[in-house]
Write a protein that holds these residues in place. Structure first.
Motif, PDB file in Angstrom:
ATOM      1  N   PHE A   1       0.827  -1.215   0.000  1.00 57.44           N
ATOM      2  CA  PHE A   1       0.000   0.000   0.000  1.00 57.44           C
ATOM      3  C   PHE A   1       0.854   1.255   0.000  1.00 57.44           C
ATOM      4  O   PHE A   1       0.573   2.216  -0.729  1.00 57.44           O
ATOM      5  CB  PHE A   1      -0.917   0.004   1.231  1.00 57.44           C
ATOM      6  N   TRP A   2       1.934   1.270   0.803  1.00 60.89           N
ATOM      7  CA  TRP A   2       2.690   2.496   1.035  1.00 60.89           C
ATOM      8  C   TRP A   2       3.397   3.034  -0.208  1.00 60.89           C
ATOM      9  O   TRP A   2       3.234   4.217  -0.541  1.00 60.89           O
ATOM     10  CB  TRP A   2       3.688   2.284   2.178  1.00 60.89           C
TER      11      TRP A   2
ATOM     12  N   ILE B   1      13.600   3.175   0.685  1.00 63.20           N
ATOM     13  CA  ILE B   1      12.470   3.726  -0.076  1.00 63.20           C
ATOM     14  C   ILE B   1      11.156   3.357   0.597  1.00 63.20           C
ATOM     15  O   ILE B   1      10.250   4.193   0.715  1.00 63.20           O
ATOM     16  CB  ILE B   1      12.492   3.210  -1.535  1.00 63.20           C
ATOM     17  N   MET B   2      11.018   2.120   1.062  1.00 62.65           N
ATOM     18  CA  MET B   2       9.777   1.700   1.713  1.00 62.65           C
ATOM     19  C   MET B   2       9.520   2.505   2.984  1.00 62.65           C
ATOM     20  O   MET B   2       8.389   2.916   3.257  1.00 62.65           O
ATOM     21  CB  MET B   2       9.832   0.205   2.038  1.00 62.65           C
ATOM     22  N   ARG B   3      10.582   2.770   3.763  1.00 64.52           N
ATOM     23  CA  ARG B   3      10.407   3.602   4.961  1.00 64.52           C
ATOM     24  C   ARG B   3      10.081   5.043   4.584  1.00 64.52           C
ATOM     25  O   ARG B   3       9.216   5.689   5.181  1.00 64.52           O
ATOM     26  CB  ARG B   3      11.677   3.557   5.823  1.00 64.52           C
ATOM     27  N   LEU B   4      10.759   5.530   3.560  1.00 62.95           N
ATOM     28  CA  LEU B   4      10.543   6.902   3.102  1.00 62.95           C
ATOM     29  C   LEU B   4       9.110   7.085   2.605  1.00 62.95           C
ATOM     30  O   LEU B   4       8.462   8.095   2.910  1.00 62.95           O
ATOM     31  CB  LEU B   4      11.534   7.217   1.978  1.00 62.95           C
TER      32      LEU B   4
ATOM     33  N   ALA C   1      19.374  10.201  -4.589  1.00 61.83           N
ATOM     34  CA  ALA C   1      19.824   9.700  -3.290  1.00 61.83           C
ATOM     35  C   ALA C   1      18.932   8.569  -2.796  1.00 61.83           C
ATOM     36  O   ALA C   1      19.408   7.519  -2.345  1.00 61.83           O
ATOM     37  CB  ALA C   1      19.858  10.829  -2.269  1.00 61.83           C
ATOM     38  N   ALA C   2      17.608   8.760  -2.894  1.00 64.62           N
ATOM     39  CA  ALA C   2      16.682   7.733  -2.414  1.00 64.62           C
ATOM     40  C   ALA C   2      16.749   6.476  -3.275  1.00 64.62           C
ATOM     41  O   ALA C   2      16.733   5.357  -2.763  1.00 64.62           O
ATOM     42  CB  ALA C   2      15.259   8.283  -2.390  1.00 64.62           C
ATOM     43  N   SER C   3      16.828   6.653  -4.595  1.00 67.65           N
ATOM     44  CA  SER C   3      16.844   5.491  -5.482  1.00 67.65           C
ATOM     45  C   SER C   3      18.148   4.702  -5.368  1.00 67.65           C
ATOM     46  O   SER C   3      18.153   3.476  -5.476  1.00 67.65           O
ATOM     47  CB  SER C   3      16.608   5.912  -6.933  1.00 67.65           C
ATOM     48  N   VAL C   4      19.251   5.383  -5.128  1.00 69.19           N
ATOM     49  CA  VAL C   4      20.525   4.700  -4.929  1.00 69.19           C
ATOM     50  C   VAL C   4      20.483   3.894  -3.631  1.00 69.19           C
ATOM     51  O   VAL C   4      20.986   2.768  -3.561  1.00 69.19           O
ATOM     52  CB  VAL C   4      21.690   5.713  -4.903  1.00 69.19           C
ATOM     53  N   ALA C   5      19.835   4.440  -2.594  1.00 70.22           N
ATOM     54  CA  ALA C   5      19.736   3.740  -1.309  1.00 70.22           C
ATOM     55  C   ALA C   5      18.989   2.417  -1.449  1.00 70.22           C
ATOM     56  O   ALA C   5      19.353   1.417  -0.840  1.00 70.22           O
ATOM     57  CB  ALA C   5      19.051   4.632  -0.278  1.00 70.22           C
TER      58      ALA C   5
ATOM     59  N   VAL D   1       8.689  13.748  -6.119  1.00 71.59           N
ATOM     60  CA  VAL D   1       9.931  13.014  -5.861  1.00 71.59           C
ATOM     61  C   VAL D   1       9.610  11.557  -5.535  1.00 71.59           C
ATOM     62  O   VAL D   1      10.294  10.631  -5.991  1.00 71.59           O
ATOM     63  CB  VAL D   1      10.717  13.663  -4.707  1.00 71.59           C
ATOM     64  N   SER D   2       8.546  11.340  -4.762  1.00 69.54           N
ATOM     65  CA  SER D   2       8.140   9.986  -4.394  1.00 69.54           C
ATOM     66  C   SER D   2       7.869   9.137  -5.633  1.00 69.54           C
ATOM     67  O   SER D   2       8.335   7.996  -5.740  1.00 69.54           O
ATOM     68  CB  SER D   2       6.881  10.047  -3.521  1.00 69.54           C
TER      69      SER D   2
END
Length: 496
Positions: A35-36, A170-173, A161-165, A309-310
Motif C-alpha cells: 500500500f505504502w 524507499i519503503m520507509r521513506l 539519493a533515495a533510489s541509490v539507497a 519526488v516519491s
C-alpha cells in the motif's frame, strides 16, 4: 563489488541486491506493505491537474468521473496482476518477463520499459522544478533562472539519493511521505473548495463516445499502465505464502485510492474555471497554486515536490533494475546513479531550452504506451497460463527452459504494436510533428481524416483521438498469447 565494500554499503542501509533472486531470508514483506509505495507515489497533487487533460476531450463532468473511476481502478488492477509475478519469481519485473520473451528476447520490451521509466521520472522532476519557480514568483522570491537551477539540482539530488539507497530505505521513506503529502492534499482541498462552481461544472456539454474512450485510454496510460512495467519490482520481497489475491488487492487499492479522489476533485475545479483548465496544460502544479492563500504556498510547494519526488524515486529505482536486465554489468546503486544523471540532463534541457514539454511528452507517452500495453497483455496472459512458480535459475540461462528467444511473444508484440500505432494519433501534431505518421489505419478504416492545415494539422472525426490502438495492443496480445503459447508454457513447467 568486493565483500568488504558490500558489507559496508549494506551497513549504511543501501540495498546492494540487483536483478538477482531475493534470498528467502529477505522475503519478509506482506501484501499490505504494498500500500505504502503505491499510495505515496500517486497521492501527488498532480492528480488534481490531470483533470484538465481529461476535460480536454470536451466531455461532461459525469462522463469524466466515470472514465476516471473505471480507468484508474482497471489500470492499477492490471499492475496488481503483474505484481503476482514478483512473488512467484523473487526478481524484478523485466527479468521475470524473460519467461515469456526468452532470456535474450526480453531485451526488446526491456528497452521500451527503460525509456518509459526514464521519461516518467524526468517528467516528474520537470514538474517539480517548474512548480518551484511559479510558486516562488507568487511569493515574490524570484522564480527566474536562478530559482530553476537550484530547484532542478535539489529535486534531482533527492530522487537520486533515495533510489541509490534502494528498496528498504524507499519503503520507509514512502510511509512518511504518504502522511506528509496526504495531509497537505486534504488541506489543499479544504482551502480551494470555495472555487468549485457546480453550475459551471454541470454546464459542461457531453462528448461523443469516441471522446469518452479517448479520455479513458489517457487515464489508463497516465496512471496504472504508466507503472505496469515495474509492478513486480515491489512485490519480489513478498513472503512465499503471501496470497496472490491480497497482493492484487493492496496494489490496486494503494495505487487507485488517491488518483480517483484527486482527479474527481480536479474535475470540479477545472470544470469551474476555464482559465485554470487551460493553465494546467503548461504548468500543472504551479497553476493549481494560483488559487491558494499566500500563507499556504510554501507548505504546498514542499508537499508537491515530495509527492513528485516519491513517484520519480520508484521510476528511477526500477529503471536502474531494467538497465541491469539489459546486460549492463554494474552494481545496482551505480545503475540508479546513471539514470539519475540522464534525468538531470533531461530536466535541464526541457526547463531551460525546450519551448514546450507537456504536449510532446504526451505524444511520447502514447507512442510508448502502445508497445507497453502489448507487453502487459502478453505478460498477464503468461501469468494466467502458469500454474507454478518460475524456475529462478532458468531466468538467467539462455539454455534453460525459457530459451533465448520466444519468437511467438516477440512477433505478437511487434504486430500488435504496429497495428496499435495505426489506430492512435499524435494529439499534438503541431508541437510533435515527428509523430504525425501515426494513425495510418484510421483513414482506410473510415474512422477519421487527417487535415494538414497550415495553421496546425489535426484529425477530423469522432474516433481518431480515442487512441483505440492502446486497447487493441493490450487485448490482442492477451488473446493471442493465451491461444498460441499455452503448449509452450506447459512444456516449460514440466521441464520437457
Amino acid at each position: 563489488m568486493s565483500t568488504d565494500t558490500r558489507a559496508e554499503t549494506q551497513r549504511l542501509g543501501v540495498e546492494t541486491t540487483g536483478i538477482e533472486i531475493i534470498d528467502e531470508a529477505a522475503r519478509t514483506a506482506s501484501p499490505k506493505d504494498l500500500f505504502w509505495p503505491w499510495f505515496a507515489a500517486n497521492v501527488s497533487v498532480f492528480g488534481i491537474s490531470y483533470a484538465g487533460f481529461v476535460l480536454g476531450f470536451n466531455i461532461s463532468f459525469w462522463q469524466a468521473t466515470l472514465v476516471t473511476v473505471v480507468g484508474v481502478v482497471v489500470s492499477f488492477l492490471l499492475c496488481g496482476l503483474i505484481a503476482i509475478a514478483g512473488k512467484r519469481g523473487s526478481a524484478p519485473t523485466m527479468v521475470l518477463s524473460r519467461a515469456a520473451f526468452g532470456v535474450t528476447g526480453q531485451k526488446v520490451p526491456g528497452v521500451i520499459s527503460w525509456l518509459t521509466s526514464i521519461g516518467w521520472e524526468t517528467f516528474l522532476a520537470i514538474l517539480a522544478t517548474l512548480a518551484t519557480a511559479t510558486i516562488f514568483k507568487q511569493l515574490g522570491w524570484g522564480g527566474g533562472t536562478g530559482t530553476k537551477v537550484v530547484a532542478c539540482l535539489v529535486v534531482a539530488a533527492l530522487i537520486v539519493a533515495a533510489s541509490v539507497a534502494g528498496y528498504h530505505i524507499i519503503m520507509r521513506l514512502q510511509s512518511w511521505l504518504t502522511w506528509i503529502t496526504g495531509i497537505a492534499t486534504v488541506l489543499y482541498i479544504a482551502l480551494t473548495f470555495k472555487h468549485v462552481d457546480m453550475s459551471a461544472v454541470n454546464a459542461l456539454p457531453s462528448g461523443s463516445t469516441g471522446a469518452v474512450v479517448g479520455a479513458f485510454v489517457l487515464v489508463m496510460t497516465g496512471f496504472g499502465l504508466g507503472w505496469i512495467n515495474i509492478a513486480a519490482d515491489w512485490s519480489r520481497y513478498q513472503r512465499r505464502d503471501a496470497s496472490g489475491a491480497s497482493i492484487v488487492a493492496w496494489n490496486t487499492f494503494g495505487g487507485a485510492l488517491a488518483p480517483v479522489v484527486l482527479v474527481i476533485y480536479g474535475l470540479l475545479l477545472a470544470g469551474s474555471d476555464e482559465k485554470l483548465r487551460s493553465g494546467i496544460q503548461d504548468d500543472p502544479i504551479g497553476t493549481l497554486a494560483t488559487i491558494l492563500p499566500t500563507w499556504f504556498l510554501l507548505p504546498f510547494l514542499v508537499a508537491a515536490i515530495l509527492a513528485l519526488v516519491s513517484g520519480a524515486v520508484l521510476g528511477i529505482y526500477s529503471s536502474g533494475l531494467t538497465l541491469l536486465s539489459l546486460g549492463v554489468r554494474i552494481p545496482r546503486p551505480r545503475a540508479a546513479l546513471v539514470d539519475g544523471v540522464i534525468l538531470t540532463v533531461g530536466t535541464i534541457w526541457v526547463v531551460f531550452f525546450a519551448e514546450s514539454f507537456i504536449n510532446p511528452f504526451q505524444s511520447f507517452l502514447i507512442t510508448l504506451g502502445v508497445p507497453l500495453a502489448s507487453w502487459a497483455g502478453i505478460m498477464i496472459a503468461d501469468l494466467v497460463l502458469r500454474k507454478r512458480d518460475y524456475d529462478e535459475e532458468a531466468l538467467f540461462d539462455p539454455r534453460g527452459r525459457y530459451g533465448s528467444w520466444d519468437w511467438v511473444s516477440i512477433g505478437t508484440m511487434v504486430v500488435a504494436t504496429v497495428l496499435g500505432w495505426g489506430l492512435v494519433v499524435n494529439s499534438f501534431a503541431g508541437d510533435a510533428r515527428w509523430n504525425n505518421w501515426q494513425g495510418f489505419l484510421l483513414e482506410p478504416l473510415g474512422l477519421g481524416k487527417f487535415v494538414d492545415d497550415p495553421a496546425g494539422p489535426y484529425w477530423e472525426g469522432n474516433w481518431p483521438y480515442a487512441n483505440l490502438g492502446v486497447l487493441l495492443a493490450l487485448v490482442l496480445s492477451f488473446v493471442v498469447t493465451l491461444a498460441a503459447r499455452s503448449a509452450t508454457v506447459r512444456r516449460q513447467e514440466t521441464g520437457a
